[in-house]
Write a protein that holds these residues in place. Structure first.
Motif, short mmCIF file in Angstrom:
data_model
loop_
_atom_site.label_atom_id
_atom_site.label_comp_id
_atom_site.label_asym_id
_atom_site.label_seq_id
_atom_site.Cartn_x
_atom_site.Cartn_y
_atom_site.Cartn_z
N UNK A 1 0.67 -1.30 -0.10
CA UNK A 1 0.08 0.07 -0.13
C UNK A 1 0.77 1.16 0.06
N UNK A 2 1.88 1.35 1.01
CA UNK A 2 2.75 2.46 0.94
C UNK A 2 3.62 2.61 -0.53
N UNK A 3 4.08 1.47 -1.04
CA UNK A 3 4.56 1.75 -2.45
C UNK A 3 3.66 2.20 -3.60
N UNK A 4 2.35 1.79 -3.50
CA UNK A 4 1.35 2.19 -4.22
C UNK A 4 0.90 3.70 -4.07
N UNK B 1 5.31 4.25 -6.62
CA UNK B 1 6.67 3.66 -7.02
C UNK B 1 6.42 2.21 -7.92
N UNK B 2 6.66 2.36 -8.78
CA UNK B 2 6.04 0.96 -9.44
C UNK B 2 7.02 -0.27 -9.22
N UNK C 1 6.17 -1.31 -5.76
CA UNK C 1 5.03 -1.87 -5.74
C UNK C 1 5.10 -3.43 -6.25
N UNK C 2 5.72 -3.55 -7.37
CA UNK C 2 5.95 -4.72 -8.09
C UNK C 2 6.76 -5.74 -7.10
N UNK C 3 7.81 -5.24 -6.29
CA UNK C 3 8.46 -5.99 -5.49
C UNK C 3 7.64 -6.33 -4.28
N UNK C 4 6.84 -5.60 -3.80
CA UNK C 4 5.94 -5.55 -2.65
C UNK C 4 4.69 -6.49 -3.00
#
Length: 104
Positions: free
Chosen positions: A46-49, A53-54, A57-60
């Motif tokens: 959620x934080x990456x979204x 930060x694509x 977000x991909x990694x998470x």
């Protein structure tokens, strides 16, 4: 790797020596710890979204999927049951399906 392949690998680790694999360590700590890790990874996604930060977000998202499958395995919920539920929902509009769920 497909989700089915990953889930099969996770299931194979259920009876493994916890010192031999991260998955075996998680599963040995019990379903509650597996659920806690899933929650942590979900928050990180959620934080990456929110940060847009694509790459992050991909990694998470990969971590979320992995920990979801570990949590399912910890509670003996077959991935096929989840996929069957999704398939059944596909025939119904999302709004109608959500309205038809029982509230407890």
């Amino acid at each position: 790797m497909t989700l089915d392949e990953l889930y099969t690998t996770i299931l194979a680790r259920k009876d493994a020596d916890p010192s031999s694999s991260w998955t075996a360590q998680l599963l040995a700590k019990g379903p509650e710890k597996c659920a806690e890790k899933f929650g942590e990874e979900s928050v990180e996604a959620i934080i990456e979204a929110v940060k847009d930060d694509k790459a992050g977000l991909t990694s998470e998202a990969a971590d979320v999927l992995y920990h979801l499958l570990v949590m399912l395995a910890a509670r003996d919920v077959p991935l096929s049951d989840v996929m069957d539920t999704l398939a059944a929902r596909q025939a119904t509009s999302g709004i109608a399906e959500k309205a038809g769920r029982s509230r407890t």
